[in-house]
Design an enzyme around this catalytic site. Structure first.
Site: not given
Lengths: 666, 666
Positions: B115, B157, B262, B411, B473
């Site tokens: 999804g 998408g 859609h 990541e 960071h």
């Protein structure tokens, strides 16, 4: 290469090496490899004036590979920015102007905070977009007051991150000419050769996005680089990527081309060997006199360019005084007087239940009537997020003056591009998607907060109230997640009135971001006990309804749950318990209030407290105390019509009443 | 196209339409457009046995475009899975097997929860990777017990999301043949034509990644599709993408090719018009008898394939009984007996301060000695996250039996690929990056929790203790963020001993994910008051040190801050105050303990409590109560050597002592 050029390039290299050695920490490899390209760009091409770092029409330079910060500080130092050698010597130390990764500081020439890879690249796309939009709006025939390049230096890591792929695809679709990426293709990443995991043809990929691809060029051959930069500047209809083959740690006899050059100091011995290898006889942190004179040629070129622009702008101002006023206002990030005049009356027309996303759409369009430079859009959800500016055009090659930006299904880059727009200045950007997709764009929201950017982040479909789309689309931990970001203000309005208030707050926050969290489902109009002023929202929390003179129980709720709390209050009154219902659209704003206000809303002596919010309850103990009860959703949601989901997950008036009575000891 | 094929395809179309109409909610357009390609794949190519949905060597089918769930449910229904028509009629209703987006349910044929766009695509990359790894490990000459395809159906998408770009690049680098993506190129997204923002050449992009590109093919021509699928299956050395041109809402006279097809029902009128247009005379939810017989051919083909495999596997078992045992164990997700025998003794060798990331690396390698199918890696930070399995190979075209996976600086896809590996079965995956980059991979961590996948997510450099790299960071809000994810267990060990315990917990959690949060900086060995058993970590919190018989103040700390709390306790003792220091490596595990244990650790009568954690304090009120004090970091960090950062941000022994004395009223 001329000798003076070699000296200048090595000046940048050794300043970088010296910073890292002194700090005993940092990334020497990339600066050493990229010094020739950085030198060529700054010396011959970049349009800047270090005495006027805020010049609106300056070229923007983004070091997306933020770990190469030493190189940026070296550049700023030699090219006359407010970056004295003392600061270079305090590289990565507490309170210095030279932190481990560049932190936005326009006065010192640092355009954006970089380090998390891919963000700077996407920021640059946003800056280039802003340039096009401002040119589209303010330039007049013969009067081009905005016409600059956006340069971005990117590493292999930047290229691997999805956010840069998204942004590159968007930049291609929008045909953002004058955006030029220099890709430092050194074939090394931390785990070793990029062969291990990054074998793609980056040039072909960018070509597929609609970019012009130049190179590969030899990153040590400044004539090749110079030619490539000139060619890139000619290309006005497409973004350009220049692939530059470099050697990480160039000059170091034992570390050049190795991953070990990336993230740790060379070490005293290797630094010395590198000095010998490159014939560098100077002590640390020295800029040789001849290099300084040579760098000054570029600085002087910049000053002249700025003077020329000022002259041009004066002429513009004379011919188009109104436009110039608006331009100044926009670039200074101020709002025009009376921008919010129409907002109060928006509520008058609302007499039926309405979703806060709907109200938000109305407010947004109202604001856009008065604020010309409000521009934004959604990650392909505009019909649902209600974020189309109906009276405005659509930004793209056919209309660079359009205010509606179609970001595509690219939440992450949407956030980072919006940050870039804001960083450029001149536009107030907003973005929109479903709240669940905040998870796709956490890094840019964090960076907006860290940089103090006035971006408005809209998040609709804000709870299990999303209904049938189910748990994959129902945010549970995201509202609290927004509240955890330092410097971000999160607003979850309870009805149309609070939504207007939320927008007003967001627009006034020009130096920090705001998240507005909105419902998919319709909410009834709230009947309030007292007079409502939309500025109450700015208090963060207020009494929306109460019964009796002294509250026996306080129910704190946000957004769509305020109506449940009110119904519970009515019900409790019937059972003889006086409740106070507090609407708390924003934790952060409430926490900022003076103690007396906070204690007036939440009197310490009233220990019976309930919080109601359709999200994780973790954190609510802060307002309800040890004896309080937090009603929320501490699990994933369910696919069902929203009323069913609310019932199934226990977010009901009955439950609130029952818990209140239990808490109250009845 | 033969008539029977038309009928079968329209069966899928109308089942989908009927589901959406009945639910009055859902996405009819994609199922209508993709029905021919889905039919061709399932009818003629997909290797499955709906009577044995868990068959290890089945083809994996991933509907990355999860909003087209109605199509998947229709397929499962007609091809004999446990998906009765009653469930189709309960589409998107509470408690049904047919939620708005597919939710992993292998027994019913749903391989993964999809999804959030791009996730399914990246899951498929992980499944294909797992297939290669298992084949590399268990197949023997003449005995191929693992040899299947992974199919993924993806939308525009999916293609726009960065996570799929990352995963596609990785799949190309790893040369994952037998991974076949069917791209539903319908040129429509929610905001309208993809022209607005998605003009890239997807085929050229995938070609640049090293994929084979087939098409565009006409998505309504099942012979073209069939040929493309056959060609794709021949390609064993590269992943393949088939570009399929389709029309969203195919068959609907007024909505075909429009965004309005859609995400909302066609509506009764348009559904009727579509029935007329496609000559569909059947009432809702009917599978015509002739279609059922035709679908059964595919189901029968599947049963035969399964029988053949069983025979093959029996032969394998006879010849390679040990391998077969290991294969069974791995596929069932069980751990071999005695896997943790060596773990206790690891601590004996540790006599000096050590970072928990270092210890984690040692433990990981120890576990890998006994658990062959532990595989993973980092997002290009392995030397820093300490996650290389030193005795194992590197996964890639040269060695598909390697256990070290180089995810690259990606990541987001790392998390989603790891989920795919776990979903496939047979491998226990781990991932690693810095804690700050959890922000780049929130969606897959959430989905791992939602699906109950036993992935181990390692996050090192877990606080301002990261030091010089600075605020970009330094995680501040991420630890609490992890705790907000329902079903995830987060562990922040305080020293080597707790790190061993954390790993033990994570390995035993085969049906839910675990996050282990580790330091960059060295931590001293903790001197404990009592006997330490590493299983105390499983209690979530325990008394690590105390003074006196009854605690006067409780200091609760996690990870690197436990040592500060202990030093403060020693200091307080000198000042005559008896403290108890509680180490709380995991909130979730502590909350699971019986009340008596929780009250033993945190006696309700001791109100003087302090929490110490180098992260946002929001949420700690839950354990320290109204009178307690939370010491943490409620702002962004600073670039400085870590000891300086700790001092500057007030995480010091002195501060804890001062606050404790103030709290205690001295």
């Amino acid at each position: 290469m001329k000798n003076i050029e070699k000296i200048c390039i090595n000046t940048l290299r050794f300043l970088s090496i010296d910073m890292v050695e002194k700090a005993k920490s940092g990334h020497p490899g990339a600066p050493m490899g990229m010094a020739p390209v950085a030198y060529t760009l700054w010396q011959k091409h970049l349009r800047y004036d270090s005495s006027n770092p805020g010049w609106p029409d300056r070229d923007r330079f983004v070091l997306s590979a933020g770990h190469a910060s030493a190189l940026l500080y070296a550049l700023l130092h030699v090219y006359g920015y407010n970056m004295p050698v003392e600061e270079l010597k305090k590289f990565r130390q507490l309170g210095s102007k030279t932190p481990g990764h560049p932190e936005r500081d326009v006065e010192s020439g640092i355009e954006t905070t970089t380090g998390p890879l891919g963000q700077g690249f996407a920021n640059a796309v946003g800056m280039a977009l802003a340039e096009k939009w401002l040119a589209g709006h303010y330039n007049q025939p013969g009067h081009e007051i905005i016409n600059h390049y956006t340069w971005v230096l990117a590493s292999d890591g930047d290229m691997m991150e999805g956010v840069s792929s998204e942004a590159a695809s968007l930049a291609g679709a929008l045909a953002l000419g004058k955006l030029i990426c220099i890709y430092d293709d050194n074939e090394i990443s931390i785990e070793g050769s990029t062969d291990k995991t990054f074998t793609e043809d980056v040039g072909a990929r960018f070509s597929a996005y609609g970019w012009r691809v130049i190179g590969p060029v030899d990153g040590n051959d400044i004539e090749q680089i110079d030619t490539a930069l000139n060619t890139a500047k000619q290309e006005k209809d497409r973004p350009v990527i220049i692939i530059c083959k470099t050697c990480i740690g160039y000059g170091s006899p034992n570390k050049c081309g190795k991953a070990s050059a990336h993230g740790e100091p060379l070490g005293a011995d290797e630094a010395e060997l590198t000095r010998n290898n490159l014939n560098w006889g100077y002590p640390p942190f020295v800029v040789p006199g001849e290099a300084a004179s040579h760098f000054k040629k570029s600085t002087d070129r910049g000053k002249q360019a700025y003077s020329a622009w000022c002259k041009k702008y004066e002429q513009y101002k004379a011919v188009f005084p109104e436009e110039a006023d608006q331009f100044d206002l926009a670039l200074e990030g101020r709002l025009p007087g009376g921008w919010d005049q129409g907002m109060g009356s928006l509520l008058e027309g609302i007499t039926k239940p309405v979703a806060t996303r709907e109200v938000s759409g109305v407010v947004l369009n109202e604001i856009a009537k008065n604020i010309r430079n409000l521009a934004g859009g959604s990650a392909d959800l505009a019909p649902s997020t209600k974020t189309i500016l109906t009276e405005k055009g659509h930004f793209g090659p056919q209309d660079y003056a359009g205010n509606n930006i179609h970001f595509g299904v690219r939440e992450h880059s949407m956030g980072a591009v919006a940050n870039g727009i804001s960083l450029h200045g001149g536009i107030i950007p907003y973005t929109a998607t479903f709240l669940i997709f905040y998870d796709y764009m956490r890094p840019p929201v964090r960076l907006a907060a860290m940089m103090g950017l006035g971006v408005v982040f809209l998040f609709t479909h804000d709870s299990i109230g999303l209904g049938e789309d189910g748990p994959t689309h129902q945010p549970v931990e995201q509202i609290m997640g927004l509240r955890l970001v330092p410097g971000l203000v999160t607003l979850r309005p309870a009805d149309a009135a609070e939504t207007v208030g939320a927008w007003k707050i967001a627009m006034n926050r020009r130096h920090s971001p705001t998240a507005i969290v909105l419902t998919r489902q319709k909410l009834p109009l709230i009947e309030r006990s007292g007079q409502f002023d939309i500025d109450l929202v700015a208090r963060g929390a207020y009494i929306v309804r109460e019964w009796g003179l002294k509250p026996e129980i306080i129910i704190i709720a946000t957004g769509s749950e305020v109506q449940l709390a009110i119904s519970a209050g009515i019900n409790l009154k019937e059972k003889g318990v006086n409740a106070r219902v507090v609407s708390m659209p924003s934790w952060e704003l409430f926490d900022e209030q003076e103690k007396s206000y906070r204690q007036m809303i939440l009197p310490p002596e009233v220990k019976a407290r309930i919080s109601v919010e359709a999200g994780r309850t973790t954190g609510w103990q802060r307002y309800i105390g040890e004896d309080g009860l937090a009603i929320g959703v501490d699990r994933f949601g369910v696919s069902a019509p929203w009323q069913m989901a609310y019932g199934y997950l226990g977010l009901t008036v009955e439950r609130i009443v029952d818990e209140a009575l239990r808490l109250f000891g009845r």
